[in-house]
Enzyme design. Structure first.
Site, PDB file in Angstrom:
ATOM      1  N   LYS A 131       0.110   3.489  -6.752  1.00 28.98           N
ATOM      2  CA  LYS A 131      -0.617   2.809  -7.827  1.00 28.98           C
ATOM      3  C   LYS A 131      -1.507   3.773  -8.597  1.00 28.98           C
ATOM      4  CE  LYS A 131      -2.682  -0.279  -5.343  1.00 28.98           C
ATOM      5  NZ  LYS A 131      -2.098   0.115  -4.053  1.00 28.98           N
ATOM      6  N   THR A 132      -2.256   4.602  -7.863  1.00 25.80           N
ATOM      7  CA  THR A 132      -3.177   5.527  -8.525  1.00 25.80           C
ATOM      8  C   THR A 132      -2.411   6.581  -9.311  1.00 25.80           C
ATOM      9  OG1 THR A 132      -4.788   5.205  -6.756  1.00 25.80           O
ATOM     10  CG2 THR A 132      -5.098   7.122  -8.179  1.00 25.80           C
ATOM     11  N   PHE A 133      -1.361   7.114  -8.723  1.00 24.36           N
ATOM     12  CA  PHE A 133      -0.538   8.127  -9.381  1.00 24.36           C
ATOM     13  C   PHE A 133       0.040   7.582 -10.681  1.00 24.36           C
ATOM     14  CE2 PHE A 133       3.652  10.262  -9.817  1.00 24.36           C
ATOM     15  CZ  PHE A 133       3.193  11.565  -9.994  1.00 24.36           C
ATOM     16  N   LYS A 148     -11.510   1.494 -10.294  1.00 27.59           N
ATOM     17  CA  LYS A 148     -10.954   1.135  -8.988  1.00 27.59           C
ATOM     18  C   LYS A 148     -12.083   0.417  -8.253  1.00 27.59           C
ATOM     19  CE  LYS A 148      -8.284   2.804  -5.063  1.00 27.59           C
ATOM     20  NZ  LYS A 148      -7.183   1.845  -5.317  1.00 27.59           N
ATOM     21  N   PRO A 194      10.388   9.723 -11.092  1.00 25.95           N
ATOM     22  CA  PRO A 194      11.157  10.342 -10.007  1.00 25.95           C
ATOM     23  C   PRO A 194      10.260  10.949  -8.948  1.00 25.95           C
ATOM     24  CG  PRO A 194      11.122  11.793 -11.904  1.00 25.95           C
ATOM     25  CD  PRO A 194      10.430  10.519 -12.334  1.00 25.95           C
ATOM     26  N   HIS A 195      10.829  11.163  -7.769  1.00 26.12           N
ATOM     27  CA  HIS A 195      10.076  11.817  -6.705  1.00 26.12           C
ATOM     28  C   HIS A 195       9.784  13.259  -7.090  1.00 26.12           C
ATOM     29  CE1 HIS A 195       8.701  12.918  -2.702  1.00 26.12           C
ATOM     30  NE2 HIS A 195       9.483  13.974  -2.775  1.00 26.12           N
ATOM     31  N   ASP A 249      -8.668   8.733  -4.805  1.00 24.23           N
ATOM     32  CA  ASP A 249      -7.958   8.010  -5.858  1.00 24.23           C
ATOM     33  C   ASP A 249      -8.872   7.743  -7.048  1.00 24.23           C
ATOM     34  OD1 ASP A 249      -5.685   8.003  -4.334  1.00 24.23           O
ATOM     35  OD2 ASP A 249      -5.882   5.925  -3.666  1.00 24.23           O
ATOM     36  N   SER A 253     -11.245   2.080   0.103  1.00 27.98           N
ATOM     37  CA  SER A 253     -11.576   2.517   1.453  1.00 27.98           C
ATOM     38  C   SER A 253     -10.980   3.903   1.666  1.00 27.98           C
ATOM     39  CB  SER A 253     -11.052   1.517   2.490  1.00 27.98           C
ATOM     40  OG  SER A 253      -9.668   1.286   2.304  1.00 27.98           O
ATOM     41  N   GLU A 266      -7.430  -0.802 -11.241  1.00 25.68           N
ATOM     42  CA  GLU A 266      -6.462  -0.616 -10.159  1.00 25.68           C
ATOM     43  C   GLU A 266      -6.865  -1.386  -8.917  1.00 25.68           C
ATOM     44  OE1 GLU A 266      -4.929   2.532  -6.951  1.00 25.68           O
ATOM     45  OE2 GLU A 266      -5.762   3.421  -8.776  1.00 25.68           O
ATOM     46  N   GLY A 267      -5.924  -2.128  -8.381  1.00 25.30           N
ATOM     47  CA  GLY A 267      -6.173  -2.884  -7.171  1.00 25.30           C
ATOM     48  C   GLY A 267      -6.131  -2.024  -5.927  1.00 25.30           C
ATOM     49  N   GLY A 276      -4.051  -1.956  -2.105  1.00 20.13           N
ATOM     50  CA  GLY A 276      -2.990  -2.594  -1.338  1.00 20.13           C
ATOM     51  C   GLY A 276      -2.091  -3.428  -2.228  1.00 20.13           C
ATOM     52  N   THR A 303       0.840  -1.186   0.000  1.00 20.79           N
ATOM     53  CA  THR A 303       0.000   0.000   0.000  1.00 20.79           C
ATOM     54  C   THR A 303       0.880   1.243   0.000  1.00 20.79           C
ATOM     55  OG1 THR A 303      -1.913   1.023   1.070  1.00 20.79           O
ATOM     56  CG2 THR A 303      -0.181   0.197   2.512  1.00 20.79           C
ATOM     57  N   GLU A 304       0.325   2.353  -0.474  1.00 21.32           N
ATOM     58  CA  GLU A 304       1.033   3.636  -0.498  1.00 21.32           C
ATOM     59  C   GLU A 304       2.308   3.588  -1.340  1.00 21.32           C
ATOM     60  OE1 GLU A 304      -0.325   6.354   0.748  1.00 21.32           O
ATOM     61  OE2 GLU A 304      -2.008   5.202   1.574  1.00 21.32           O
TER      62      GLU A 304
END
Length: 228
Positions: free
Chosen positions: A16-18, A38, A206-207, A55, A42, A117-118, A120, A12-13
């Site tokens: 995925k959405t991004f 999606k 990249p970040h 998301d 939650s 998109e899943g 987690g 998780t985190e």
């Protein structure tokens, strides 16, 4: 009918959405029609229109087809906790067959590229003896793996890839996403993942403090996902 892919994450985190929104943007920039689902989310907020997930709204804004929110996110759960626990607390049953039916409806809506998109990681539970990984198996969709680049990602990525392949689904590609900054030995970790993962690297994101998925799209190569 266009190509459909299930987007999974190593945890998780991990973005995925991004990354999904960036993939949708890259496809749209190439002149393709896009859509996304999606199935379960939650951490939804109460609005006048009902529960809404940030998301899912991001995906809805990034795709080119106009779909109702309920098509994009059929199972919306309020607390930001594991979906199966949130569903129990809400008195809901998360149905893979219903999710699959909604996904098939979107898949037949005319988009060239559909992303599902899943939530987690690959083995996210939906209920007793029910896993979200059963959804892409029922739909028989190839998988795109989003690897959150941080300490421990190699183990998470390899185990996820093994589970995906064990479930009989092809790993179509993977994306290295630097959701956090400052990973030690980033290039060495990338090289190790490239050598060990059995799929094409679709890009290294990249970040960025702005987290602009339209900018991230410039770092992705979607050609391996499209027909030759």
């Amino acid at each position: 009918m266009g190509r459909t892919y299930f987007v999974a994450g190593t945890d998780t985190e991990v973005g995925k959405t991004f990354v999904s929104a960036a993939l949708l943007t890259a496809a749209a920039n190439a002149g393709l029609q896009t859509a996304a689902v999606k199935p379960v989310a939650s951490g939804c907020a109460r609005t006048e229109a009902g529960l809404r997930n940030g998301d899912a709204l991001l995906l809805q804004g990034a795709m080119t087809l106009e779909l109702d929110y309920q098509q994009v996110n059929p199972f919306a759960l309020e607390p930001p906790i594991a979906p199966h626990i949130a569903a129990i607390e809400a008195g809901k049953q998360l149905s893979v067959s219903r999710m699959a039916g909604i996904c098939r409806g979107v898949m037949s809506a005319g988009a060239d590229l559909v992303l599902i998109e899943g939530a987690g990681g690959w083995r996210t539970p939906l209920g007793p003896r029910v896993l979200l990984s059963q959804l892409p198996r029922e739909l028989n969709t190839p998988v795109i793996l989003v690897v959150g680049m941080r300490l421990g990602c190699i183990n998470h990525a390899l185990l996820s890839a093994e589970a995906i392949c064990r479930d009989g689904l092809p790993l179509a590609g993977w994306v290295a996403n630097f959701a956090r900054e400052g990973m030690a030995r980033a290039e060495e970790n990338l090289a190790t993942l490239e050598a060990l993962l059995p799929a094409s690297l679709l890009g290294v994101v990249p970040h960025s403090e702005t987290r602009d998925y339209r900018e991230a799209a410039r770092h992705l190569d979607i050609r391996p996902l499209l027909p030759a």
